[in-house]
Design an enzyme around this catalytic site. Structure first.
Site, PDB file in Angstrom:
ATOM      1  N   GLU A 257      16.503 -26.817  -4.221  1.00  0.00           N
ATOM      2  CA  GLU A 257      16.491 -26.039  -4.478  1.00  0.00           C
ATOM      3  C   GLU A 257      15.157 -25.117  -3.132  1.00  0.00           C
ATOM      4  OE1 GLU A 257      17.632 -24.255  -6.452  1.00  0.00           O
ATOM      5  OE2 GLU A 257      18.676 -24.984  -7.611  1.00  0.00           O
ATOM      6  N   CYS A 296       9.027 -18.923  -5.384  1.00  0.00           N
ATOM      7  CA  CYS A 296      10.386 -19.126  -4.392  1.00  0.00           C
ATOM      8  C   CYS A 296      10.891 -17.785  -4.571  1.00  0.00           C
ATOM      9  CB  CYS A 296      11.678 -20.384  -4.432  1.00  0.00           C
ATOM     10  SG  CYS A 296      11.873 -20.766  -6.637  1.00  0.00           S
TER      11      CYS A 296
END
Ligand code: NAP
Length: 526
Positions: A257, A296
């Protein structure tokens, strides 16, 4: 007095041998804790987790493992106030930001505890119905997931010490895989406190959850073919992990990720003065300033129809000016936005803004502002007020432009005027080379359907927002455990959470092939 944060490996707390690395309160620049990395080999810890932890977890049914997650959620919920305090001190979080991280982690535990109830007593998960291997054949194939017999190595980013650790651990433990969790060092105090609370309350079987503080040491040299590495962080470190010789040689499973240039697309039908327009502005402000933009899923690019640009600027700048005036010491009740988490992050953010400003103009905020923050001495703390840049419509269509290449991990976004055509929007989104999330705002059903097909391939999650649901809409940066988290390309190519889909990361998919009645008796079927 700064606390020393030890690792918990092979059943005991270990203080480490490396030199002490200080953890800093980013608002005051005072040291709050320190960590010494473990420099001896981690081979024993990996083996202990893989063998004893794995066996202990797999002895339990899904329901029993789910019950453990439920207990974890309860223990942490009861300790919420002390956890928030740690997040404020070490993460520079406002109370609201701290809750977002901590409650988010607890919510994932609770969700997977709930899912466990429907998984039955057998040690596998049946994924689909038995299918004929060819037409009219009595032989069928059916897919099941069984727990991998390795250890799950979780390496997390600094921005979500609670959610990052718990989100990964919940899924892994339910799937039946033991965990070694390594938080990012700069904000590791919260993860450490969470782990200590869970250990003290005996929430997990022996060896099924270990905590590694500081550097990863020789952890990756120990991985084997049944292990899983789930990494969250920068693209650079992700690539180092993915290309590690031992990882390649063993075929250990890796989930990354990484960075993401998330976007917002305002549809050509959106008008100022509507609830939908208000939602756009509300979401933009949240997605720029929550956790000081260190998310994020924060919005980095905003596609605005040219005709709506002035209205967006006016409302957005007014909201951000208010937050800039209420940026400061995060424990202060008047403060809406805290500092970035470290001097390195502040330096990176300023350098990133300088890079973006080669291709876009700063139209709101001062990246060099160093004083006037609420409750702090001028020049103290790692504060950055919200910054908006704006490109020309022509530059927005340039795939090499910095705002399509560079994620500035801070309260920073770039306005990109566009012609309102779906094809243009999809092209611009694609320039980001793969993102976690994009939000499209429109009441035009055909336009939204086009967005699913045209923009979807670049994303892990697409949020569609219209006037009717404007009131109920959740800010797009909020990751719910039912929805996929991860994205293609630059975002790492990973997939986490997504309800039942999330289990697949920690389990092996096996096609079971045999006679129709035999399969039905063996697996129970769907
Ligand atoms: P980072 O510098 O890449 O660090 C991430 C983690 O990797 C930390 O725990 C770090 O440990 C560890 N690490 C560093 N070098 C390593 C190595 N050689 N081997 C093994 N582990 C190593 O990222 P960050 O600064 O913490 O986080 C910010 C980045 O994370 C941003 O780029 C953001 O986009 C990304 N992010 C992505 C998501 C997502 O879900 N896609 C979520 C959050 C953040 P130390 O801290 O001890 O160095």
């Amino acid at each position: 007095m700064p606390v020393q944060l030890d690792s918990y490996l092979e059943g005991s707390w270990q203080s480490g041998e490396g030199s002490a690395r200080p953890l800093i309160n980013p608002a005051t620049e005072q040291e709050v804790a320190s960590i010494r990395s473990v420099t001896s080999s981690l081979a024993g810890a990996v083996r202990w987790g893989r063998e004893l932890g794995g066996a202990n977890l797999r002895k339990l049914s899904f329901a029993e493992r789910g019950a453990l997650l439920k207990t974890m959620a309860k223990v942490l919920h009861e300790a919420r106030e002390q956890l928030i305090e740690v997040a404020v001190q070490n993460g520079g979080n406002t109370r609201k930001d701290a809750k977002f991280d901590i409650d988010g982690g607890i919510a994932v535990l609770a969700h997977y505890a709930y899912l466990a109830k429907g998984l039955g007593e057998q040690p596998w998960v049946v994924e689909d119905e038995a299918m004929e291997v060819f037409r009219s054949s009595k032989i069928r194939a059916e897919h099941v997931l069984v727990p991998r017999q390795g250890v799950a190595i979780h390496i997390n980013a600094f921005n979500f010490p609670a959610w990052g650790m718990l989100g990964k651990a919940a899924v892994s433990l339910l799937a039946g895989m033991p965990v070694i969790s390594k938080p990012a060092t700069s904000t590791a105090w919260l993860a450490h406190r969470i782990f200590a609370l869970l250990l003290e309350a005996q929430c997990f079987p022996e060896a099924s959850f270990q905590l590694l503080m500081g550097s990863a040491g020789d952890l990756l040299d120990q991985v084997g073919p049944q292990d899983v590495i789930a990494f969250t962080g920068s693209q650079g470190v992700g690539t180092t992990i993915k290309t590690h010789a031992r990882v390649i040689a063993t075929g250990a499973r890796v989930n990354l990720e990484a960075d993401s240039l998330n976007a917002v697309v305002i549809g050509p039908d959106v008008e100022s003065g509507t609830e939908l327009f208000d939602l756009v502005i509300r979401d933009l402000i949240t997605e720029m300033t929550q956790k000081a933009g260190q998310k994020c899923t924060a919005t980095r690019r905003v596609l605005v129809p040219e005709a709506l640009l002035e209205d967006v600027r006016e409302r957005l700048f007014a909201g951000l000016t208010e937050i800039a005036g209420r940026t400061g010491e995060p424990s202060n009740k008047d403060v809406r936005m805290g500092p970035l988490t470290s001097q390195d992050q502040l330096d990176d953010a300023r350098a990133g803004i300088a890079s973006l400003s080669q291709d876009a103009e700063i139209v709101h905020g001062d990246p060099q502002r160093s004083g006037g923050f609420v409750g702090v001495e001028p020049g103290t703390g790692y504060f950055l007020e919200p910054i908006v840049l704006q490109a020309t419509a022509a530059k927005a269509m340039d795939p090499t432009a910095a705002f399509h290449q560079h994620e500035v991990f801070a309260p920073v976004t770039t306005l990109l005027p566009y012609d309102g055509e779906l094809a243009s929007a999809a092209t611009i989104i694609g320039f980001g080379s793969g993102s976690l999330v994009t939000t499209v705002y429109s009441d035009d059903r055909g336009w939204l359907a086009g967005a699913v097909a045209e923009i979807g391939p670049y994303l892990g999650r697409l949020v569609v927002a219209n006037e009717k649901f404007a009131n109920a809409s959740m800010s797009p940066g909020c990751v719910f455990p039912v929805a996929n988290h991860g994205g293609p390309g630059r975002a790492g190519g990973g997939a986490e959470l997504g309800g039942m889909h999330g289990l697949a990361l920690y389990m092996q998919r096996v096609a079971i092939q045999g006679g129709a009645s035999q399969l039905a008796r063996l697996l129970g079927g769907k």
